[in-house]
Design a protein around this motif. Structure first.
Motif, short mmCIF file in Angstrom:
data_model
loop_
_atom_site.label_atom_id
_atom_site.label_comp_id
_atom_site.label_asym_id
_atom_site.label_seq_id
_atom_site.Cartn_x
_atom_site.Cartn_y
_atom_site.Cartn_z
N SER A 59 6.65 12.74 -2.67
CA SER A 59 7.12 11.73 -1.72
C SER A 59 6.13 10.57 -1.65
O SER A 59 4.95 10.74 -1.95
CB SER A 59 7.23 12.34 -0.31
N TRP A 60 6.64 9.44 -1.21
CA TRP A 60 5.74 8.33 -0.94
C TRP A 60 6.29 7.46 0.17
O TRP A 60 7.48 7.42 0.42
CB TRP A 60 5.43 7.53 -2.20
N ILE A 61 5.33 6.81 0.82
CA ILE A 61 5.64 5.85 1.88
C ILE A 61 5.09 4.51 1.42
O ILE A 61 3.92 4.41 1.04
CB ILE A 61 4.98 6.24 3.22
N ILE A 103 10.57 4.79 2.39
CA ILE A 103 10.10 6.16 2.24
C ILE A 103 11.02 6.84 1.23
O ILE A 103 12.25 6.73 1.33
CB ILE A 103 10.12 6.93 3.58
N VAL A 104 10.42 7.53 0.27
CA VAL A 104 11.19 8.24 -0.75
C VAL A 104 10.74 9.69 -0.76
O VAL A 104 9.54 9.98 -0.85
CB VAL A 104 10.99 7.60 -2.15
N TYR A 113 0.86 -1.17 0.00
CA TYR A 113 0.00 0.00 0.00
C TYR A 113 0.90 1.23 0.00
O TYR A 113 1.97 1.21 0.61
CB TYR A 113 -0.91 -0.01 1.24
N ILE A 114 0.48 2.28 -0.70
CA ILE A 114 1.31 3.47 -0.87
C ILE A 114 0.57 4.71 -0.39
O ILE A 114 -0.60 4.92 -0.75
CB ILE A 114 1.67 3.68 -2.37
N ASP A 115 1.24 5.52 0.40
CA ASP A 115 0.76 6.88 0.71
C ASP A 115 1.59 7.82 -0.14
O ASP A 115 2.82 7.77 -0.12
CB ASP A 115 0.96 7.22 2.19
N GLY A 116 0.93 8.69 -0.90
CA GLY A 116 1.63 9.65 -1.74
C GLY A 116 1.41 11.07 -1.25
O GLY A 116 0.35 11.39 -0.70
#
Length: 127
Positions: A69-71, A38-39, A3-6
């Motif tokens: 960014s994303w997590i 994390i990026v 799953y990605i948070d953006g």
């Protein structure tokens, strides 16, 4: 399934190092809550569009750069539990992780213009 948070953020260009310092401190909280990666990306080639674009999305002003960014989380359940812990910390500053304390680690950007969302990957290609 991961799953990605953006996130997309406008940050004063002259506060790039302050952003990096803030992220290096605060991002550890998400890793401790189960995030796997994390990026944080500083805008390098962010063109202005005719209808919409990253700059318009966060109302970036002259002298501001766009951050993308994303997590990455192992799954949505881990993400939901991590975000619930984050909300709990933010509502109870006395028990919050000091890495998220705005006095000790201030955000070098206007948080009201940060946009974010959670995303379920539908296609992943890797080499």
């Amino acid at each position: 399934m991961s799953y990605i948070d953006g996130f997309v953020i406008a940050c004063p260009t002259d506060k790039k190092q302050a952003f990096i310092d803030h992220a290096q401190t605060a991002d550890g909280v998400f890793l401790d809550m189960g995030a796997t990666r994390i990026v944080e990306c500083w805008g390098d080639d962010v063109p202005e569009g005719k209808t919409t674009d990253f700059r318009h999305a966060v109302k970036a002003e002259d002298g501001e750069s766009v951050i993308f960014s994303w997590i990455e989380w192992p799954d949505k359940e881990t993400r939901d539990a991590g975000m619930a812990k984050m909300e709990e910390m933010m509502s109870d500053p006395e028990n919050a992780d000091p890495r998220m304390d705005p006095e000790k680690n201030p955000m070098p950007f206007d948080g009201s213009r940060l946009i974010f969302g959670g995303f379920a990957p539908v296609v992943t290609l890797e080499k």
